[in-house]
Design a protein around this motif. Structure first.
Motif, PDB file in Angstrom:
ATOM      1  N   GLU A  23      -6.395  54.732  -7.436  1.00  0.00           N
ATOM      2  CA  GLU A  23      -6.273  55.273  -7.840  1.00  0.00           C
ATOM      3  C   GLU A  23      -5.533  56.440  -8.443  1.00  0.00           C
ATOM      4  O   GLU A  23      -5.969  57.163  -9.728  1.00  0.00           O
ATOM      5  CB  GLU A  23      -5.988  57.032  -6.223  1.00  0.00           C
ATOM      6  N   ALA A  24      -4.246  55.464  -8.656  1.00  0.00           N
ATOM      7  CA  ALA A  24      -3.628  56.423 -10.205  1.00  0.00           C
ATOM      8  C   ALA A  24      -3.125  55.665 -11.174  1.00  0.00           C
ATOM      9  O   ALA A  24      -2.670  56.167 -11.968  1.00  0.00           O
ATOM     10  CB  ALA A  24      -2.123  56.988  -9.529  1.00  0.00           C
ATOM     11  N   GLU A  26      -3.586  52.824 -14.095  1.00  0.00           N
ATOM     12  CA  GLU A  26      -4.961  51.477 -15.117  1.00  0.00           C
ATOM     13  C   GLU A  26      -5.087  50.458 -14.573  1.00  0.00           C
ATOM     14  O   GLU A  26      -3.503  49.525 -14.981  1.00  0.00           O
ATOM     15  CB  GLU A  26      -4.425  51.985 -16.816  1.00  0.00           C
ATOM     16  N   HIS A  78       0.034  59.787  -9.440  1.00  0.00           N
ATOM     17  CA  HIS A  78      -0.233  59.967  -9.603  1.00  0.00           C
ATOM     18  C   HIS A  78      -1.079  61.705 -10.062  1.00  0.00           C
ATOM     19  O   HIS A  78      -0.093  62.376 -10.212  1.00  0.00           O
ATOM     20  CB  HIS A  78      -1.025  60.833  -7.786  1.00  0.00           C
ATOM     21  N   PRO A  79      -2.561  61.429 -10.386  1.00  0.00           N
ATOM     22  CA  PRO A  79      -2.797  62.412 -11.153  1.00  0.00           C
ATOM     23  C   PRO A  79      -2.492  63.539 -11.224  1.00  0.00           C
ATOM     24  O   PRO A  79      -1.902  64.260 -11.730  1.00  0.00           O
ATOM     25  CB  PRO A  79      -4.343  61.626 -11.533  1.00  0.00           C
ATOM     26  N   SER A  80      -2.165  64.354 -10.136  1.00  0.00           N
ATOM     27  CA  SER A  80      -2.410  65.479  -8.926  1.00  0.00           C
ATOM     28  C   SER A  80      -0.052  65.748  -8.902  1.00  0.00           C
ATOM     29  O   SER A  80      -0.319  66.941  -9.171  1.00  0.00           O
ATOM     30  CB  SER A  80      -2.743  65.449  -7.520  1.00  0.00           C
ATOM     31  N   CYS A  81      -0.125  64.826  -9.206  1.00  0.00           N
ATOM     32  CA  CYS A  81       1.453  64.322  -9.115  1.00  0.00           C
ATOM     33  C   CYS A  81       2.727  64.664 -10.887  1.00  0.00           C
ATOM     34  O   CYS A  81       3.326  64.782 -11.427  1.00  0.00           O
ATOM     35  CB  CYS A  81       2.287  63.996  -8.448  1.00  0.00           C
ATOM     36  N   ARG A  82       1.489  64.752 -12.547  1.00  0.00           N
ATOM     37  CA  ARG A  82       1.816  64.372 -13.626  1.00  0.00           C
ATOM     38  C   ARG A  82       2.341  65.348 -13.988  1.00  0.00           C
ATOM     39  O   ARG A  82       2.149  65.947 -14.008  1.00  0.00           O
ATOM     40  CB  ARG A  82       0.877  64.038 -13.756  1.00  0.00           C
ATOM     41  N   ARG A  83       2.995  64.926 -14.893  1.00  0.00           N
ATOM     42  CA  ARG A  83       4.074  66.193 -15.950  1.00  0.00           C
ATOM     43  C   ARG A  83       5.213  67.432 -15.068  1.00  0.00           C
ATOM     44  O   ARG A  83       5.335  68.131 -15.424  1.00  0.00           O
ATOM     45  CB  ARG A  83       2.928  67.571 -16.258  1.00  0.00           C
ATOM     46  N   ASN A 114      -4.594  52.856 -23.032  1.00  0.00           N
ATOM     47  CA  ASN A 114      -4.057  53.564 -22.352  1.00  0.00           C
ATOM     48  C   ASN A 114      -2.955  54.712 -22.622  1.00  0.00           C
ATOM     49  O   ASN A 114      -1.882  54.693 -22.940  1.00  0.00           O
ATOM     50  CB  ASN A 114      -3.319  53.396 -21.284  1.00  0.00           C
TER      51      ASN A 114
END
Length: 139
Positions: A23-24, A26, A78-83, A114
């Motif tokens: 999921e997270a 590359e 995880h994309p929802s946890c970035r930054r 990436n």
């Protein structure tokens, strides 16, 4: 992330880590399977670092040291946890591990395509060395 906790993975984490990477992360590696991760954890139980927060896996990094070189692999958030500072926290934990082991420099494997990862590594004071290329041979 309010309750970020970084810990070493154990054998019970393997399936969750593999799913997380699908999921997270590359790209894929020839070692991205149960046996590959089990070998890593069995050989070096402190190498695979997990960032957990709010009850779930939020990030990973492999902080490998062979006695000669410090290598960082599979830095993924995880994309929802970035930054949210998770990659920074993981790399700080990896670097502390390397320092404790006597490491002198960290090499990071970063996919050429990436672009977001390039910015992450640059923000952490890593720089690209264009005079080196990776040579591989699957076994």
């Amino acid at each position: 992330m309010s309750d970020l906790h970084i810990r070493c993975a154990d054998l019970t984490d393997i399936e969750a880590v593999l799913q997380f990477w699908r999921e997270a992360a590359e790209g894929t590696s020839i070692s991205d399977d149960y046996d590959g991760v089990a070998r890593l954890i069995s050989r070096d139980p402190e190498a695979l670092l997990l960032a957990e927060g709010d009850g779930s896996l939020a990030g990973t990094v492999i902080a490998g040291f062979d006695g000669w070189r410090c290598s960082a692999y599979r830095l993924a958030v995880h994309p929802s946890c970035r930054r949210q500072g998770i990659a920074t926290a993981l790399m700080e934990a990896a670097e502390q591990r390397f320092i404790a082991l006597g490491g002198r420099r960290v090499d990071a494997m970063v996919l050429e395509a990436n672009e977001p990862a390039h910015h992450t590594w640059a923000a952490a004071d890593y720089h690209r060395e264009d005079h080196w290329r990776r040579w591989v041979k699957p076994l």
